[in-house]
Scaffold this active site. Structure first.
Site, PDB file in Angstrom:
ATOM      1  N   HIS A  15      -9.660  -3.701  13.594  1.00  0.00           N
ATOM      2  CA  HIS A  15      -9.741  -2.858  12.398  1.00  0.00           C
ATOM      3  C   HIS A  15      -9.297  -3.611  11.152  1.00  0.00           C
ATOM      4  CE1 HIS A  15      -8.971   1.189  10.342  1.00  0.00           C
ATOM      5  NE2 HIS A  15      -8.328   0.337   9.569  1.00  0.00           N
ATOM      6  N   GLU A  16      -8.149  -4.281  11.246  1.00  0.00           N
ATOM      7  CA  GLU A  16      -7.633  -4.984  10.069  1.00  0.00           C
ATOM      8  C   GLU A  16      -8.503  -6.192   9.716  1.00  0.00           C
ATOM      9  OE1 GLU A  16      -5.549  -3.306   8.525  1.00  0.00           O
ATOM     10  OE2 GLU A  16      -4.999  -1.979  10.174  1.00  0.00           O
ATOM     11  N   GLY A  31       1.064   1.644  10.595  1.00  0.00           N
ATOM     12  CA  GLY A  31       0.784   0.907  11.817  1.00  0.00           C
ATOM     13  C   GLY A  31       0.567  -0.557  11.511  1.00  0.00           C
ATOM     14  N   ALA A  32      -0.373  -0.812  10.580  1.00  0.00           N
ATOM     15  CA  ALA A  32      -0.681  -2.184  10.167  1.00  0.00           C
ATOM     16  C   ALA A  32      -1.277  -2.127   8.775  1.00  0.00           C
ATOM     17  CB  ALA A  32      -1.652  -2.841  11.145  1.00  0.00           C
ATOM     18  N   MET A  33      -1.401  -3.299   8.162  1.00  0.00           N
ATOM     19  CA  MET A  33      -1.846  -3.372   6.776  1.00  0.00           C
ATOM     20  C   MET A  33      -2.781  -4.560   6.584  1.00  0.00           C
ATOM     21  SD  MET A  33      -1.906  -2.177   3.787  1.00  0.00           S
ATOM     22  CE  MET A  33      -2.744  -2.897   2.383  1.00  0.00           C
ATOM     23  N   GLU A  34      -3.883  -4.319   5.869  1.00  0.00           N
ATOM     24  CA  GLU A  34      -4.968  -5.287   5.755  1.00  0.00           C
ATOM     25  C   GLU A  34      -4.829  -6.240   4.578  1.00  0.00           C
ATOM     26  OE1 GLU A  34      -6.373  -1.499   3.580  1.00  0.00           O
ATOM     27  OE2 GLU A  34      -5.247  -1.989   5.394  1.00  0.00           O
ATOM     28  N   ASN A  35      -3.636  -6.714   4.277  1.00  0.00           N
ATOM     29  CA  ASN A  35      -3.506  -7.697   3.192  1.00  0.00           C
ATOM     30  C   ASN A  35      -4.489  -8.842   3.438  1.00  0.00           C
ATOM     31  OD1 ASN A  35      -0.932  -6.336   2.376  1.00  0.00           O
ATOM     32  ND2 ASN A  35      -0.238  -7.246   4.290  1.00  0.00           N
ATOM     33  N   GLU A  65       0.846  -1.191   0.000  1.00  0.00           N
ATOM     34  CA  GLU A  65       0.000   0.000   0.000  1.00  0.00           C
ATOM     35  C   GLU A  65       0.884   1.245   0.000  1.00  0.00           C
ATOM     36  OE1 GLU A  65      -4.019   1.276   2.324  1.00  0.00           O
ATOM     37  OE2 GLU A  65      -2.269   0.983   3.566  1.00  0.00           O
ATOM     38  N   HIS A  86     -11.312  -5.334   7.420  1.00  0.00           N
ATOM     39  CA  HIS A  86     -10.935  -5.180   6.005  1.00  0.00           C
ATOM     40  C   HIS A  86     -10.982  -6.492   5.228  1.00  0.00           C
ATOM     41  CE1 HIS A  86      -9.889  -0.997   5.560  1.00  0.00           C
ATOM     42  NE2 HIS A  86      -9.073  -1.012   6.603  1.00  0.00           N
TER      43      HIS A  86
END
Length: 901
Positions: free
Chosen positions: A334-335, A298-302, A142, A338
């Site tokens: 949150h992730e 912070g984090a990523m929703e792969n 991203e 997604h």
């Protein structure tokens, strides 16, 4: 300002539309010893219109042999030439024979790349094992960095399926979005593709081949792979709708895997809840989380493989404070949200359901004692309004055709204001109907391209209300920038209400005050002796009259619902006498005003004072009136507001001393009442209030608090890191106080904790504390660490710590300017650059500083952080005006207050 790209012709930033990708087969070999990767991508596509070239994205890769196959021509051809556009990160291959419209084809490209520490594309992360630095590799694509791993059509709208094959050393673990369908050590009789064979030609080393299931159709930015020596925890959940058992794992390096259990537990609790609430089956066969030591966001929703920082996924249950627990829970939740929908960045930054679902509804269900809806006001609403009150504000959803600028759109307006809009909409239509609308949206658009309008249509179907008409005016049109201040004037039989655009720097000029919002006023008032909220009262003109009984208490924006319909009356300006009456009523134990009302009252009063809409003395009177308040959330607003005044007037020592005296009078009694020890029997609110009061009193230099905290840190220093006297909730405060007052010995102890942290939270506490040193030689050591020792992901913590230290602020600004070129080179492709400009300049508050800052950036290419820079300059302008306007009033009120004591 420096040059920025024009968006007059957005097509110049988009790939040609003559080809549409449908499927990728990607083979990647990772060599963690050489810190390189290589591979082959075979991308299938539909030919939309005849073309003699294939153009796709590629960056930082060395490309090898290229072949293009056409099913219509029944033959392959090698390009006759190729050209690179390094600015737009594209490669174009010219073909001798055109590809016919309506046909299908595929392009096969060999590539090699380096595993750098860039935290984008396919990159390396480091960790220490038995005194040696070891590496693993992971992806962060991203928003537009998949092109740094393999050539592709790297635009979110161009969805395709992906078949991933990974080749790695035998002892390592391979991860991707989907489960592995096969894994074997490569041998002479292995059934593998020719592409794999070519990547490992006759090697005596043992290589492992892992082939993963094909993915659903998805955008390139949520493709993910990782390779390394990982440990994992696992569990599984049975889904309520499908009845399927879904395996859940969380991976990280073996040294910290024991800190991952809480995040795994949250994921296991959240996933079935989402399926039940959305009424849509979880679309993937598994869900992993990979915790990384080096991560830009912070984090990523792969999809199927969430990734993120240690600080948002790990916690030591023996040392975790309330803030860390909430951060881990909300980020993980949150992730997970997604997994049903990506973050649609099709035209720009659009609303994220994940904030509303993952940070309010789901955590509120799992942890009802957290009161996340009330905390949302400070966590999101006021953060968003702070940016939206600037002239440099932008709509939630903005056009961003140029990938070079896309990282800038992920700010508090795109996230927090968007989440506030969804919270408003959920309150307006009712949570049950809101979630029904979300479910309808997901059922219609799962795996498909969508726009924010599609969500509005789903909620419209569920409610029967004209949601698109209401919301799209708020999200994308002129009324989507800024928000109003609602001014109340009392008349004989009611109130006259006027709306104007609210700006933090002062009253809006006529040209900036053209918008008329539709504003639900949510008026709390008395009728026939009973109080109720009128949700039908709408302000739809510049001014309107509303009949109410003004002889009784009343309040607009009851409950501080936040953004309402087009926008909220989130800043309400009352007559001075009415404000006093509201504050007095709010101070009563049996007040008709809720906790949310009292929180909103504090934030409103200080924000209106900053904007020159009301005297600062009025706001301080409200704060003083609420001095017997017991709710943590209200005190949190008070602490933030008074701390902000201290920070703004930081170069006015007499004012700061007076403000700190006032602050001590508010918070020291709470410290005396609650003490320093944290007990399991304490409620979460008591723990948070204790932490807040101690932190505020310590910051205000209350001697007995400073002595107590210094003594606890001294124990830590003298006993080689024994933190038994440092409660988890006070770790940050004690570290900062300890270093501030403890000199070189305390600094060295914090440095040791930085190098050998017991948990991610301890390292963050140490980084922030190192910036709190008072001695010039120690501060120089902290500055030197930014270049020599700090991980890229952590540089912002060093800046943040230094920015809170008034003895380091001007040195920080100069450091940023002196080191601008290496900092820009280091972070130009990351989110970090936007943070650094704020930390380095945000505290400035003189006309000279503003002029020098504008001059400094005049010849810089600020295109990758221009939005953050403009917001920062607006902040400086607002502070200059605030100081000029309110210093005399502030000084007079503080002197009068002191005489009353």
């Amino acid at each position: 300002m420096g040059p920025t790209a024009s968006i007059e012709n957005p097509d110049q930033y988009r790939l040609p539309t003559d080809l549409k990708p449908t499927h990728y087969d990607v083979v990647v070999k990772t060599d963690l010893e050489a810190l390189t990767f290589q591979g082959v991508v075979t991308a299938s596509f539909d030919v939309v219109k005849e073309t003699s070239s294939v153009t796709l994205n590629s960056a930082t890769l060395d490309l090898g042999r290229v072949t293009v196959y056409s099913d219509a021509l029944k033959t392959s051809q090698e390009p006759t030439g190729q050209s690179f556009d390094n600015v737009q990160e594209r490669v174009a291959f010219q073909l001798a024979t055109p590809l016919p419209a309506g046909s299908k084809g595929e392009i096969k490209i060999a590539f090699t790349g380096e595993l750098t520490s860039s935290m984008q594309g396919y990159y390396k992360s480091a960790w220490e094992h038995e005194g040696k630095t070891k590496h693993y590799a992971l992806t962060q694509f991203e928003a537009t960095a998949a092109r740094r791993c393999f050539p592709c059509w790297d635009e979110p709208l161009l969805k395709a399926t992906f078949g991933i094959t990974m080749v790695s050393r035998e002892s390592t673990t391979n991860l991707s979005n989907m489960p592995a369908v096969s894994e074997e050590i490569l041998g002479p009789n292995s059934d593998v593709s020719e592409d794999v064979r070519e990547l490992v030609p006759g090697s005596e080393e043992k290589w492992k081949v892992t082939k993963f299931e094909n993915t659903p159709p998805m955008s390139t930015y949520i493709v993910a792979i990782a390779n390394g020596t990982f440990a994992h925890l696992e569990t599984s959940v049975k889904m309520p709708l499908s009845g399927k058992t879904v395996p859940l794992r969380i991976y990280t390096t073996p040294d910290v895997i024991h800190q991952a259990q809480f995040a795994l537990d949250v994921k296991a609790a959240a996933l079935p809840l989402y399926e039940k609430i959305f009424n849509v089956e979880y679309p993937l066969p598994k869900l992993d989380t990979l915790v990384a030591h080096d991560f830009d966001a912070g984090a990523m929703e792969n999809w199927g493989l969430i990734t993120g920082r240690t600080s948002v996924f790990l916690l030591d249950p023996e040392r975790a404070d309330q803030a860390t627990k909430k951060r881990v829970a909300t980020v993980q939740s949150h992730e997970v949200a997604h997994m049903w929908y990506g973050f649609p960045i099709f035209e720009g930054a659009t609303l994220t359901l994940a904030d509303q679902m993952g940070e309010v509804i789901i955590p509120g269900t799992i942890f009802p004692e957290w009161r996340v809806d009330s905390e949302f006001i400070s966590d999101h609403l006021n953060r968003a309004l702070a940016l939206d009150a600037k002239l440099s504000s932008h709509p939630i959803e903005v056009d961003c055709p140029d990938a070079n600028h896309i990282n800038q759109i992920f700010d508090a307006l795109s996230y927090s204001k968007a989440a506030s809009v969804l919270r408003m909409l959920s309150n307006y239509v009712g949570e049950e109907k809101f979630l029904k609308g979300v479910s309808l949206y997901l059922k219609k658009k799962l795996f498909a391209n969508s726009k924010t309008h599609d969500l509005w249509e789903g909620i419209e179907t569920a409610t029967g209300l004209d949601i698109p008409d209401l919301m799209e005016n708020w999200i994308t049109k002129g009324t989507s920038i800024g928000f109003p201040v609602v001014t109340v004037t009392e008349e004989a039989n009611g109130i006259r209400v006027r709306q104007d655009r609210f700006l933090e720097g002062g009253r809006a000029a006529e040209e900036d005050n053209q918008t008329i919002w539709n504003i639900p006023l949510f008026i709390l008032s008395a009728k026939d002796g009973k109080y109720s909220v009128d949700k039908t009262a709408l302000l739809q003109e510049r001014e309107q009259f509303f009949p109410i009984d003004t002889s009784k208490h009343y309040k607009l924006n009851a409950g501080t619902v936040g953004v309402s319909l087009y926008t909220p009356p989130d800043r309400v300006l009352y007559p001075e006498e009415r404000l006093r009456k509201i504050a007095e009523e709010a101070a009563k134990k049996d007040s008709i005003f809720s906790v949310n009302d009292r929180v909103g009252l504090v934030y409103d009063a200080l924000a209106l004072a900053k904007a020159g809409q009301a005297p600062l003395s009025d706001a301080l009177t409200v704060v003083e009136t609420l001095k017997n308040e017991e709710e943590y959330l209200v005190w949190d607003g008070v602490g933030e507001s008074i701390g902000s005044l201290v920070s703004i007037w930081w170069e006015h020592p007499e004012i700061v001393d007076q403000l700190n005296t006032f602050r001590r009078s508010l918070f020291t009694p709470i410290v005396d009442r609650l003490g320093y020890e944290f007990h399991d029997s304490d409620s979460r609110d008591v723990k948070l209030l204790r932490k807040l009061a101690i932190s505020q009193a310590g910051s205000a230099k209350e001697p007995k608090v400073v002595n107590e905290l210094s003594s606890r840190f001294d124990h830590f220093v003298k006993n080689k890191g024994d933190d038994s006297k440092i409660p988890a909730d006070l770790q940050q405060t004690i570290f900062s106080i300890g270093v501030k007052y403890g000199g070189a010995e305390a600094y060295e102890a914090a440095l040791h904790a930085h190098d050998n942290p017991k948990a991610p939270s301890q390292k963050i506490a140490a980084m922030l504390a190192l910036g709190n040193a008072q001695e010039p030689e120690l501060l120089k050591q902290t500055f030197d660490m930014i270049a020599s020792k700090a991980r890229d992901q952590d540089v912002m913590y060093y800046f943040a710590g230094l920015a809170t230290n008034t003895k380091a602020r001007r040195d920080l600004t100069q450091y940023y300017k002196d080191q601008y070129e290496p900092l820009y080179k280091r972070f130009e492709g990351n989110f970090t650059m936007s943070y650094l400009v704020r930390y380095a300049l945000d505290f400035l508050s003189t006309k000279k500083d503003l002029e020098e800052s504008e001059k400094y950036f005049a010849d810089k290419d600020t295109s990758k952080y221009n939005q953050s820079l403009q917001q920062t300059l607006d902040t400086i302008r607002a502070k200059i005006a605030y100081i000029e306007r309110s210093t005399e009033d502030l000084d007079a009120w503080l002197r009068q207050w002191e005489r009353r004591q």
